[in-house]
Design a protein around this motif. Structure first.
Motif, mmCIF file in Angstrom:
data_model
loop_
_atom_site.group_PDB
_atom_site.id
_atom_site.type_symbol
_atom_site.label_atom_id
_atom_site.label_comp_id
_atom_site.label_asym_id
_atom_site.label_seq_id
_atom_site.Cartn_x
_atom_site.Cartn_y
_atom_site.Cartn_z
ATOM 1 N N PRO A 37 -41.745 2.186 -35.456
ATOM 2 C CA PRO A 37 -43.126 1.883 -35.085
ATOM 3 C C PRO A 37 -43.459 0.404 -35.269
ATOM 4 C CG PRO A 37 -43.071 2.794 -37.286
ATOM 5 C CD PRO A 37 -41.655 2.826 -36.783
ATOM 6 N N SER A 38 -44.677 0.044 -34.921
ATOM 7 C CA SER A 38 -45.066 -1.374 -34.903
ATOM 8 C C SER A 38 -45.007 -2.015 -36.282
ATOM 9 C CB SER A 38 -46.487 -1.504 -34.332
ATOM 10 O OG SER A 38 -47.422 -0.810 -35.142
ATOM 11 N N ARG A 39 -45.199 -1.219 -37.347
ATOM 12 C CA ARG A 39 -45.186 -1.811 -38.691
ATOM 13 C C ARG A 39 -43.807 -2.343 -39.072
ATOM 14 N NH1 ARG A 39 -46.153 3.578 -39.160
ATOM 15 N NH2 ARG A 39 -44.527 4.905 -40.067
ATOM 16 N N ALA A 89 -44.571 -5.420 -26.683
ATOM 17 C CA ALA A 89 -45.773 -4.695 -27.112
ATOM 18 C C ALA A 89 -46.795 -5.582 -27.805
ATOM 19 C CB ALA A 89 -45.381 -3.549 -28.042
ATOM 20 N N LEU A 90 -46.399 -6.777 -28.174
ATOM 21 C CA LEU A 90 -47.269 -7.613 -29.018
ATOM 22 C C LEU A 90 -48.457 -8.155 -28.246
ATOM 23 C CD1 LEU A 90 -47.551 -8.888 -31.851
ATOM 24 C CD2 LEU A 90 -46.301 -10.868 -30.963
ATOM 25 N N ASP A 91 -49.626 -7.998 -28.832
ATOM 26 C CA ASP A 91 -50.841 -8.596 -28.291
ATOM 27 C C ASP A 91 -51.147 -9.889 -29.047
ATOM 28 O OD1 ASP A 91 -53.215 -9.105 -27.018
ATOM 29 O OD2 ASP A 91 -54.370 -7.635 -28.167
ATOM 30 N N ARG A 92 -51.334 -9.768 -30.375
ATOM 31 C CA ARG A 92 -51.572 -10.947 -31.217
ATOM 32 C C ARG A 92 -50.606 -10.905 -32.385
ATOM 33 N NH1 ARG A 92 -57.416 -11.291 -33.168
ATOM 34 N NH2 ARG A 92 -56.937 -13.527 -33.374
ATOM 35 N N SER A 93 -50.041 -12.049 -32.736
ATOM 36 C CA SER A 93 -49.050 -12.132 -33.805
ATOM 37 C C SER A 93 -49.691 -11.796 -35.151
ATOM 38 C CB SER A 93 -48.454 -13.535 -33.853
ATOM 39 O OG SER A 93 -49.431 -14.459 -34.326
ATOM 40 N N ALA A 149 -34.412 -2.256 -29.187
ATOM 41 C CA ALA A 149 -35.382 -1.452 -29.938
ATOM 42 C C ALA A 149 -35.008 -1.461 -31.415
ATOM 43 C CB ALA A 149 -35.402 -0.028 -29.409
ATOM 44 N N VAL A 150 -35.947 -1.874 -32.249
ATOM 45 C CA VAL A 150 -35.737 -1.957 -33.700
ATOM 46 C C VAL A 150 -36.639 -0.908 -34.350
ATOM 47 C CG1 VAL A 150 -35.842 -3.445 -35.719
ATOM 48 C CG2 VAL A 150 -35.274 -4.426 -33.488
ATOM 49 N N GLY A 151 -36.027 0.059 -35.015
ATOM 50 C CA GLY A 151 -36.842 1.135 -35.567
ATOM 51 C C GLY A 151 -36.257 1.756 -36.810
ATOM 52 N N LEU A 202 -42.213 10.466 -36.603
ATOM 53 C CA LEU A 202 -42.584 9.609 -35.478
ATOM 54 C C LEU A 202 -44.094 9.460 -35.413
ATOM 55 C CD1 LEU A 202 -40.200 11.126 -32.762
ATOM 56 C CD2 LEU A 202 -39.812 9.103 -34.194
ATOM 57 N N ASP A 203 -44.561 8.223 -35.217
ATOM 58 C CA ASP A 203 -45.995 7.981 -35.058
ATOM 59 C C ASP A 203 -46.450 8.541 -33.715
ATOM 60 O OD1 ASP A 203 -45.525 6.636 -37.368
ATOM 61 O OD2 ASP A 203 -46.617 4.830 -36.806
ATOM 62 N N ASP A 204 -47.691 9.010 -33.664
ATOM 63 C CA ASP A 204 -48.196 9.643 -32.435
ATOM 64 C C ASP A 204 -49.294 8.824 -31.758
ATOM 65 O OD1 ASP A 204 -50.163 9.975 -34.306
ATOM 66 O OD2 ASP A 204 -50.348 12.158 -34.078
ATOM 67 N N THR A 205 -49.287 7.506 -31.959
ATOM 68 C CA THR A 205 -50.259 6.661 -31.262
ATOM 69 C C THR A 205 -49.854 6.520 -29.794
ATOM 70 O OG1 THR A 205 -49.070 4.621 -31.775
ATOM 71 C CG2 THR A 205 -50.683 5.376 -33.394
#
Length: 463
Positions: free
Chosen positions: A361-363, A382-386, A415-417, A424-427
């Protein structure tokens, strides 16, 4: 403690995710750090500021990251030895300090770029000052005790759980009413001074959402140390004067109360991790040191035969020997949850400049903080703001639709996970990433790492 702390301090060049957070935050300017602390990690704010100043003096990578913890734990070991001497005599203090050094938890957090070693040192030295002021009350010592206690709490809020242990020590030792009253005033002032930060950080309690019921291994370690401490407490200890703290009333509450209170609080909201109350091991070390002093006294003083004394000495030598493999393991990358440096190396091996990059996930974007230059070669789809621009730890991401659009315009994606088997995150963002990878890409190569997995995906024909 200083020598064992420096031994293997690089940990083969590894850095796990929490240390990567420290490394990132300590390299932000104060102007960037303050807005971040307003939204996340305020509980570690003072530590990050101190580490920011340290890195301005010495920016030596993982060595610089961990060196303050090594020095802090050495100070904690010295404090345990002095406290043991104050409460039970010179030999008991020396043994207590040596036991403290040998404990695997102490070895682990002495080489971790987080605040826990500093908190442990501050709590130990505040306890030592409490023992001093109980023996000879003075405003200067009370002020020092209050300052160290407050510093520990500001370094990490759960240091406040040492205060009930100190209160129990004051009551159980039968100190005069004037001393008990003075302790209540100082402890109350510490709590009042901590309240604003505690209230502020409560708004960031979602950071602990990853915690579940207390880890069985950590809880088992605590129970084992409590049982060992109770066994050691049966050894005779020279009784202190009526105006001095005594060993058992100091050590047993310090060993039991902070962790027990944190476990009880976890019934309301999970928040128990043993490192949050790491200082409880000092209570065990004090009891074990006094027990060793009793066991190893010259045989003639207690009528022991020389053979029995030799047997006991050999048995005591076996314990440190058994701890050697554990302490060697703690200096390996596999001893931590993951390794951000290993993730960076895997990304370097699998990627080419211009490839797409995803964190699932993003974290897990925090892994990039260990070596951001390597990740700049790739395009984070996927990045919007750093993290720095968004004043967060992990940055903010685009909507699921935008992420899907970027992925479909890319031929190769790294893909780094998390490692296999993790929830799994469900966002919307995470669902979009997984869906597109399954439907439009094929796996070209994978690297299985400690706590992580790096996979190269490509459109058919572009592996």
């Amino acid at each position: 403690m200083l020598v064992t702390g420096l031994w293997g301090i690089r940990r083969q060049g590894s850095m796990w995710r929490d240390e990567a957070v420290t490394y990132d935050m300590a390299h932000r300017t104060l102007a960037e750090l303050w807005p971040t602390l307003r939204t996340v990690d305020a509980v570690h704010g003072l530590y990050y500021v101190l580490m920011r100043g340290w890195f301005l003096v010495f920016d030596g990578g993982v060595v610089a990251l961990r060196l303050p913890s090594v020095v802090a734990m050495a100070a904690a070991a010295a404090g345990v030895a002095l406290l043991g001497r104050q409460l039970a005599g010179r030999r008991a203090g020396l043994f207590a300090g040596l036991v403290f050094v040998l404990l695997p938890m102490v070895q682990q957090y002495a080489q971790e770029g987080r605040s826990y070693a500093m908190v442990c040192a501050l709590v130990v030295w505040s306890t030592y000052l409490l023992a001093r002021v109980a023996a000879r009350p003075s405003r200067r010592l009370w002020a020092g005790y209050g300052a160290l206690s407050l510093a520990a709490c500001l370094m990490h809020e759960f240091a406040v759980l040492a205060l009930p242990a100190h209160g129990a020590a004051v009551v159980l030792s039968g100190l005069p009413r004037a001393v008990r009253r003075a302790w209540c005033v100082v402890a109350g002032a510490v709590v009042v001074a901590l309240v604003p930060m505690a209230l502020f950080s409560m708004g960031q309690s979602e950071q602990l959402s990853w915690l579940q019921w207390p880890n069985p291994v950590q809880l088992g370690t605590f129970i084992a140390l409590v049982l060992g401490g109770l066994l050691c407490s049966r050894a005779p200890v020279a009784r202190a004067g009526v105006q001095r703290l005594r060993l058992r009333p100091v050590a047993l509450p310090l060993l039991v109360l902070p962790t027990a209170l944190l476990v009880l609080l976890s019934q309301l909201k999970p928040m128990y991790v043993d490192r949050y109350v790491l200082y409880y091991v000092a209570g065990f070390a004090l009891l074990a040191g006094a027990a060793l002093d009793w066991v190893l006294r010259p045989a003639g003083r207690r009528g022991q035969t020389r053979r029995r004394l030799v047997y006991r000495s050999v048995a005591l030598a076996v314990v440190p020997a058994l701890l050697v493999p554990v302490n060697v393991f703690l200096r390996s990358p596999q001893s931590r949850t993951d390794d951000a440096i290993a993730v960076t190396r895997a990304v370097e091996e699998l990627s080419s400049p211009g490839d797409g990059l995803l964190f699932l996930p993003s974290r897990r974007r925090v892994w990039a903080a260990a070596d951001p230059h390597e990740f700049h070669r790739l395009r984070d789809l996927a990045l919007d703001r750093s993290p720095v621009a968004s004043h967060t730890l992990y940055g903010t991401e685009l909507t699921g639709d935008r992420i899907q659009e970027h992925m479909m315009q890319t031929r190769r994606i790294v893909a780094v996970g998390d490692a296999k088997g993790q929830p799994l995150d469900d966002t919307d963002q995470e669902i979009a990433k997984r869906t597109v990878l399954r439907a439009a890409f094929q796996v070209c190569a994978t690297r299985e790492l400690t706590g992580a997995q790096v996979t190269l995906y490509a459109r058919p024909g572009y592996c």
